[in-house]
Design a protein around this motif. Sequence first.
Motif, mmCIF file in Angstrom:
data_model
loop_
_atom_site.group_PDB
_atom_site.id
_atom_site.type_symbol
_atom_site.label_atom_id
_atom_site.label_comp_id
_atom_site.label_asym_id
_atom_site.label_seq_id
_atom_site.Cartn_x
_atom_site.Cartn_y
_atom_site.Cartn_z
ATOM 1 N N PRO A 123 5.923 11.054 8.763
ATOM 2 C CA PRO A 123 4.456 11.196 8.787
ATOM 3 C C PRO A 123 3.795 10.222 9.762
ATOM 4 O O PRO A 123 2.844 10.592 10.447
ATOM 5 N N ALA A 124 4.306 8.996 9.843
ATOM 6 C CA ALA A 124 3.732 8.023 10.770
ATOM 7 C C ALA A 124 3.879 8.516 12.200
ATOM 8 O O ALA A 124 2.953 8.407 13.010
ATOM 9 N N ARG A 176 5.194 0.329 13.695
ATOM 10 C CA ARG A 176 5.468 -0.722 12.705
ATOM 11 C C ARG A 176 4.244 -0.956 11.824
ATOM 12 O O ARG A 176 4.360 -1.111 10.608
ATOM 13 N N ALA A 177 3.075 -0.970 12.492
ATOM 14 C CA ALA A 177 1.841 -1.171 11.732
ATOM 15 C C ALA A 177 1.689 -0.067 10.696
ATOM 16 O O ALA A 177 1.396 -0.344 9.527
ATOM 17 N N ALA A 178 1.921 1.175 11.131
ATOM 18 C CA ALA A 178 1.764 2.302 10.212
ATOM 19 C C ALA A 178 2.727 2.165 9.038
ATOM 20 O O ALA A 178 2.359 2.403 7.881
ATOM 21 N N MET A 179 3.967 1.745 9.331
ATOM 22 C CA MET A 179 4.957 1.624 8.254
ATOM 23 C C MET A 179 4.616 0.466 7.324
ATOM 24 O O MET A 179 4.824 0.555 6.119
ATOM 25 N N SER A 180 4.073 -0.617 7.901
ATOM 26 C CA SER A 180 3.701 -1.745 7.042
ATOM 27 C C SER A 180 2.580 -1.334 6.087
ATOM 28 O O SER A 180 2.399 -1.916 5.037
ATOM 29 N N MET A 181 1.817 -0.298 6.490
ATOM 30 C CA MET A 181 0.740 0.171 5.626
ATOM 31 C C MET A 181 1.227 1.187 4.611
ATOM 32 O O MET A 181 0.437 1.733 3.850
ATOM 33 N N GLY A 182 2.522 1.478 4.650
ATOM 34 C CA GLY A 182 3.075 2.355 3.617
ATOM 35 C C GLY A 182 3.394 3.759 4.080
ATOM 36 O O GLY A 182 3.739 4.603 3.265
ATOM 37 N N ALA A 183 3.283 4.038 5.384
ATOM 38 C CA ALA A 183 3.570 5.394 5.867
ATOM 39 C C ALA A 183 5.067 5.539 6.099
ATOM 40 O O ALA A 183 5.702 4.648 6.661
ATOM 41 N N ARG A 184 5.619 6.664 5.662
ATOM 42 C CA ARG A 184 7.024 6.949 5.943
ATOM 43 C C ARG A 184 7.187 7.260 7.428
ATOM 44 O O ARG A 184 6.226 7.662 8.083
ATOM 45 N N PRO A 185 8.400 7.077 7.969
ATOM 46 C CA PRO A 185 8.573 7.211 9.431
ATOM 47 C C PRO A 185 8.105 8.543 9.997
ATOM 48 O O PRO A 185 7.415 8.561 11.017
ATOM 49 N N LEU A 212 2.560 0.027 17.031
ATOM 50 C CA LEU A 212 1.751 0.996 16.272
ATOM 51 C C LEU A 212 2.536 1.594 15.114
ATOM 52 O O LEU A 212 2.037 1.690 13.992
#
Lengths: 365, 426
Positions: B336-337, B325-334, B323
């Motif tokens: 906030p993700a 990793r998915a969030a980070m691949s979408m551009g979220a910083r660690p 989850l």
Amino acid sequence: MSTDGALDFLRFANIQKSYDQKTMVVKDFSLDVAKGEFLTLLGPSGSGKTTVLMMMAGFESVTHGEILLDGHPITRTAPYKRNIGMVFQNYALFPHMSIAENLAYPLKVRKLAKADIAQKVEKFLQLIELEDFAGRMPAQLSGGQRQRVALARALIFSPSLVLMDEPLGALDKKLREQMQLEIMRLHKKLGFTVIYVTHDQTEALTMSDRIAVFNDGVVQQCAAPEVLYEQPANAFVADFIGENNFVPGKIVGLDEGMVRIEIAGGEEIIAMHSDCDVIGTKCRVSIRPEKMFILPSEHTFANKITVKFLARLYVGDYIRYFFELPDKTEVVVKVLNDHEAPKFGEGDEAHLISRRKDCFAFAVT
Amino acid sequence: MNDTPTIAPVALERGTSDVLTKAEIRLAHREVRRHKMVAFALVVPLLLFLFFSFVAPIATMLHRGFYSPVVAQLIPNTLQSLATWDGQGQPDDAVLTNMAIDLKRLAADRTSGKLAAEINRNKPGASSVVKSSARKLRRTDDADLAQNGATLLLAANKAWADPLMWRAVQKSGDTYTDGFYLTALDLERTFEGELQIREATQIYIKLYTKTLRMALIITLMCLILGYPLAYYLANAPSKTANLLMIFVLLPFWTSLLVRTTAWIALLQTNGVVNSFLTGVGITSEPLDMLYTEFSTIIAMTHILLPFMILPLYSVMKGIDPTLMRAAMSMGARPIPAFIKIYLPNTMPGLSAGALLVFIISVGYYITPALVGGTDGQMISNIIAFHMQQSNNWGLAAALGSMLLILILTLYWVYDHLVGTDNIKLG
């Protein structure tokens, strides 16, 4: 190949990866991927293909080498700055957010205006034909629907590169075929570049522009599906992709880029050679079951081998015949199920032929 | 061809009839009933156990908070004659006489002390009056007492002329009273029936507030210490995680008493921590750490930490690691993700752990009793005090019931804010 841009849109330059500083999981991987290409990394589990994908996404560090995206090195760029879409095997949908919120997430992170987000989400819901599911939670969706949402979520922020890590592994066969068509449709429509990881060769063969076959951290062959299937570069590829017969023999002569091989029983096969052309060396000849034909009567053809009938397996659309060479090597032949499919009694002698260009000689290692 | 017509109608009839016959309905009902009976039979032992070990004691406790029969049993005659008194001036001589007779009997039975303690609760200082009067009246003659009881009583102690003394007697005589609950809330009732803040010491509201504050601090401490550890455990390779899990569970396997006394050894004036601090030169004099609120909080955080870690761990274990990793691949910083994706998914474990630690610490007894001193006492210690030392079971019951009501209210608020279906223990 739907290539319409730079041929080195994505470039892997001498990538190496080691987790423990002793064994290399990926050894010297170099590859150029064209813009808009659908490239599949295919290999058995533990072959290093997922590691390559994770290095590309930025979740694994690169031990040596450089990854360039559109000319810029991204080897040490943080994952969230790479702008690469990713689809995971287990969907990785956020369970506490509705489908619409899941799709909106990458846009919210990019601080788009609310109206733009709503419009884009609507558009992508239509694209994956799940307009009526916007308010549902991921747990209320079937596996196929979830994967469609995951796909849309990886595409909604228009990344130029999308990575897919065995995205269809958790689906049943029928759904998998539907999703293959869905992915191909979206790929054709939106024109993004895909790096697709799978261990399912049928999937790789049907979907890809090119396939890179991995084993032991090394790319064994990278070519278009038909090339991979019909002209395997080495024994691993010949064995891994599709089904193959391997007939052992010894090289007895060279002949215009071909080799003459004497097999058990004294008969000779003329085959393409890939990695062995020294007279006297032992080798194996690979011939696909559907590229061998059963001769109705005894004629003298080149590439004819005489075998003993063992058994006949009725599959439905085709029939599998099992034969045996004098040295007990088993040979399988696939014959279309029509009225001409021959009948044998156990132990009967039969004659098989094959074209020279369908026979490949590989060195015995 | 010949068979088909004979078979087909039968098959058709069975296939299309979706109405059950009466016999079939009866059979289905019997089946359902049987299942229910079996389920009930399996639960019965637990229900019985719960009734005798939980429902019955709690009901008794709630009852005790209202019910105080002691005085009514000790001086029934006096109370009966006192019922007509208007509360002003000295009661009738008959009342005084009855009291004198009752006191003599109590003195002979050696139960006057009980009466003294009960009345003293309503009028501080009354204890000595009752005791001394009883002692003096013990030697009087029965006939004389019946004749001049009132005079003898007043002669024994002139406090019996005071109407306030008699109000206290009357109040103590109520079999059913709200006095204990009022005391527990630092309130009292005037003679006219008005509620007012207790004139004597007001300690209970302050103590409840302090207990809640300490429980909150302990919960927060457990959260701050437990969340990162649970996260690490859930994401570590199973070999490391199992080893660390043993360390988390280790406190469960050692005696509570041993762990608490270990804290005494650590925190006392010439204990390990103080020796270190003075030795290194951070402080010149040893700090008073033991027998304070601080030591209670430290020791209880240590003891309750596993209750926070276990539910968090089990929930985190179920969260898909991709989850983030998915969030980070979408551009979220660690970070906030983590806040938007990971944290909301740990809510069930977080709520369960926090609720568990909070509720257990609100009612905790042994640790504050051992390391708390006077500063670190919690409500349970006062309840225990009233049970064991002051022998005021009614007040103990009222305080306990208030604690129960408080926890149920908090649970209700929590249910409305977070939702109890969000709790996951394992």
